[in-house]
Design an enzyme around this catalytic site. Structure first.
Site, PDB file in Angstrom:
ATOM      1  N   ASN A  44      -2.171   6.342  -2.073  1.00 31.69           N
ATOM      2  CA  ASN A  44      -0.911   5.996  -1.407  1.00 31.69           C
ATOM      3  C   ASN A  44      -0.730   4.484  -1.354  1.00 31.69           C
ATOM      4  OD1 ASN A  44      -3.083   6.254   0.490  1.00 31.69           O
ATOM      5  ND2 ASN A  44      -1.642   6.246   2.189  1.00 31.69           N
ATOM      6  N   VAL A  45       0.522   4.067  -1.453  1.00 25.90           N
ATOM      7  CA  VAL A  45       0.892   2.652  -1.455  1.00 25.90           C
ATOM      8  C   VAL A  45       2.014   2.489  -0.432  1.00 25.90           C
ATOM      9  CG1 VAL A  45       1.783   0.729  -2.810  1.00 25.90           C
ATOM     10  CG2 VAL A  45       0.272   2.411  -3.896  1.00 25.90           C
ATOM     11  N   GLU A  46       1.680   1.856   0.679  1.00 24.03           N
ATOM     12  CA  GLU A  46       2.673   1.689   1.738  1.00 24.03           C
ATOM     13  C   GLU A  46       3.458   0.395   1.555  1.00 24.03           C
ATOM     14  OE1 GLU A  46       0.390   4.230   5.219  1.00 24.03           O
ATOM     15  OE2 GLU A  46       0.560   2.063   5.441  1.00 24.03           O
ATOM     16  N   VAL A  48       6.018  -2.408   4.016  1.00 22.50           N
ATOM     17  CA  VAL A  48       6.423  -2.779   5.370  1.00 22.50           C
ATOM     18  C   VAL A  48       7.741  -2.095   5.751  1.00 22.50           C
ATOM     19  CG1 VAL A  48       7.616  -4.894   4.674  1.00 22.50           C
ATOM     20  CG2 VAL A  48       6.651  -4.705   6.987  1.00 22.50           C
ATOM     21  N   SER A  49       8.577  -1.828   4.773  1.00 18.39           N
ATOM     22  CA  SER A  49       9.746  -0.972   4.988  1.00 18.39           C
ATOM     23  C   SER A  49       9.278   0.453   4.744  1.00 18.39           C
ATOM     24  CB  SER A  49      10.863  -1.359   4.011  1.00 18.39           C
ATOM     25  OG  SER A  49      11.982  -0.527   4.206  1.00 18.39           O
ATOM     26  N   TYR A  50       8.830   1.117   5.795  1.00 19.97           N
ATOM     27  CA  TYR A  50       8.042   2.338   5.683  1.00 19.97           C
ATOM     28  C   TYR A  50       8.607   3.375   4.713  1.00 19.97           C
ATOM     29  CZ  TYR A  50       5.626   0.683   9.927  1.00 19.97           C
ATOM     30  OH  TYR A  50       4.916  -0.042  10.840  1.00 19.97           O
ATOM     31  N   CYS A  55       3.373   8.214  -1.750  1.00 14.94           N
ATOM     32  CA  CYS A  55       2.199   9.051  -1.543  1.00 14.94           C
ATOM     33  C   CYS A  55       1.284   8.997  -2.769  1.00 14.94           C
ATOM     34  CB  CYS A  55       2.603  10.503  -1.329  1.00 14.94           C
ATOM     35  SG  CYS A  55       3.619  10.792   0.114  1.00 14.94           S
ATOM     36  N   GLU A  57      -0.008  11.419  -4.496  1.00 10.43           N
ATOM     37  CA  GLU A  57       0.368  12.362  -5.554  1.00 10.43           C
ATOM     38  C   GLU A  57       1.504  11.805  -6.406  1.00 10.43           C
ATOM     39  OE1 GLU A  57       0.170  12.782  -2.271  1.00 10.43           O
ATOM     40  OE2 GLU A  57      -0.139  14.900  -1.749  1.00 10.43           O
ATOM     41  N   CYS A  92       6.361  15.217  -2.675  1.00  5.37           N
ATOM     42  CA  CYS A  92       5.347  15.221  -3.730  1.00  5.37           C
ATOM     43  C   CYS A  92       5.277  16.567  -4.445  1.00  5.37           C
ATOM     44  CB  CYS A  92       3.984  14.862  -3.148  1.00  5.37           C
ATOM     45  SG  CYS A  92       3.841  13.108  -2.771  1.00  5.37           S
TER      46      CYS A  92
HETATM   47 ZN   LIG Z   1       3.923  13.003  -0.543  1.00  2.00          ZN
END
Ligand SMILES: [Zn+2]
Length: 133
Positions: A44-46, A48-50, A55, A57, A92
């Site tokens: 997963n790669v988050e 700051v702008s959620y 995800c 997958e 996903c």
């Molecule tokens: Zn997902």
């Protein structure tokens, strides 16, 4: 040639170590096994702008498709923090269907969790998936 469940789950667990999740601290890894024996993983790669976060997958599927893969998906493994049973989110599931439906496959989806690995078919997780193909 196929990848074993244990090996694919190990790849998903290893992929989680590459997660960029400074906000949720919820590290997830996914690994996709293909009919030729190859494995593509992602984490997963988050952001700051959620809402822009990706995800594991989706990252793995995007990597696979950007490498030219079109179908051949035989299994998916997803793993997260040890205390949590992990299944792919709804978005996903649709992303994985896009890759699977290109050759009509219905891959196994192995989901890690404290009670052990649970096994599904992608069609079980997303019956009647949207498709224009
Ligand atoms: Zn997902």
């Amino acid at each position: 040639m196929s990848v074993s469940r244990d090996d694919l789950m190990a790849a998903a667990r290893a992929a989680a170590e590459g997660a960029y999740a400074p906000y949720s601290k919820f590290l997830v890894g996914a690994a996709l096994a293909f009919a030729d024996g190859s494995v593509v993983s992602g984490a997963n790669v988050e952001n700051v702008s959620y809402g822009l976060s990706l995800c594991a997958e989706t990252v793995a599927a995007g990597k696979a498709m950007s490498e030219g893969r079109r179908g051949g998906l035989v299994a998916v493994a997803v793993s997260g923090p040890k205390a949590h049973a992990i299944t792919p989110c709804g978005r996903c599931r649709q992303v994985l269907v896009e890759l699977a439906m290109l050759d009509g496959s219905d891959p196994l989806v192995w989901c890690d969790g404290p009670g052990g690995v649970r096994e599904f078919r992608l069609s079980q997780l997303l019956p009647e998936a949207f498709s224009e193909l």
